[in-house]
Enzyme design. Sequence first.
Site, mmCIF file in Angstrom:
data_model
loop_
_atom_site.group_PDB
_atom_site.id
_atom_site.type_symbol
_atom_site.label_atom_id
_atom_site.label_comp_id
_atom_site.label_asym_id
_atom_site.label_seq_id
_atom_site.Cartn_x
_atom_site.Cartn_y
_atom_site.Cartn_z
ATOM 1 C CB SER A 168 -1.083 -0.076 1.301
ATOM 2 O OG SER A 168 -0.103 0.080 2.547
ATOM 3 C CG HIS A 203 -3.841 -1.635 0.961
ATOM 4 N ND1 HIS A 203 -4.299 -0.430 1.340
ATOM 5 C CD2 HIS A 203 -3.366 -2.072 2.082
ATOM 6 C CE1 HIS A 203 -4.019 -0.068 2.456
ATOM 7 N NE2 HIS A 203 -3.327 -0.940 2.871
ATOM 8 C CE LYS A 223 -6.134 -0.446 4.498
ATOM 9 N NZ LYS A 223 -6.338 -0.957 5.775
#
Length: 412
Positions: free
Chosen positions: A189, A217, A248
Amino acid sequence: MDYRGKFEAAVRRVKAEGRYRVFADLLRRKGEFPTARWRSPEGNTSDVTVWCSNDYLGMGQSPCVSETMKAAIDDVGSGAGGTRNISGTTHYHVELETSLADLHKKDDALLFTSGYVANEATISTLARILPGLIIFSDELNHASMIAGVRGARTEKHVFRHNDLEHLEALLAAAPSDAPKVIAFESVYSMDGDIGPIEGICDLADKYDALTYIDEVHAVGLYGLRGAGIAERDGLMHRVDIIEGTLGKAFGVVGGYIAADGAIVDAIRSTAPGFIFTTALPPAVAAGARASVEYLKSAHSLREKHQERAATLKTRLSDAGFPVMPSVTHIVPIHVGDPVLCKRITDMLLDDHGIYVQPINYPTVPKGTERLRLTPTPLHTDEMFDQLVLALEDVWARAEEQTGVSRASSLEA
């Protein structure tokens, strides 16, 4: 013993290195992401545009998520009321785990309170289940994976980032009859690069090792149904344990693993980080499931997200900013100095209403300090224009104040 003095000295050292962290006091506007209200340290409130959120698709603002959460609260109330083993398992949790197992085409899935806990608890528990386990870990793995490896208290080897030759050399030197697991990420990330999943799976087959991938991610963002890079590349069936987050791209909170039923059952039965933790609130589980199910068929949103990231990289590069190489949605701009990095982000926020959090050590190595931009499908061309103009203004002024030149960032 002057305990207070010790703590104050620790903070002074962090400040002296230019990496003292200040949290932005934000209130997002429902339905208006990526804008938010920022309260300054002086107590003043102003509108800002958020450029560093991990709510990559804006699902934290999606009506399908929030309305589902409201309905769940009306149905069962707020908290779960206990650990999963003692009264804390609701049908919302069961449905979410079923949805996640389906997403990754695995037998089963297991919820944790965060992605960090999922990694730490699962990796450390593998060593209890597999006596004599040897763990092979990529050197740029997330802090939660590193914590899991340390907690395993077993033999470990760190291989150079994405270096298959180094990994194979370490595997070849290990006892052939020892249990092994290779732990790595799909999307890293901070740099925006991708792990060599197929090559690692080939080595795992050759040396009889399990594979453990962190898709934190990538879940929601890649693959036809949003299962991550392993799905995009047709490799999910070759990865033994897939770890992901709900905090996320899915826009809520929580973590999970998906794997063979025997693996999940063993972790569920033995991992302290799962057994002794209060379950996620039912409304969170309900909202997360709504998000997962929505994104399984929202591929156009993923395509828009990729277009926005690619466009921003081009805009920034054309303007002469030191954009670091990235093959994903992460858009890092190299700064290389913690004081300059903090100064730039402070001026962006104070003078232009643009919020970007400086990324300094220990999140990244010293000398690689950066701005980490995460454009979403909801960032407009007008917002891109404002960002580029603001960066040109504040970077020039910050150079004058710190004596660190933009040219040095470009050279780095």
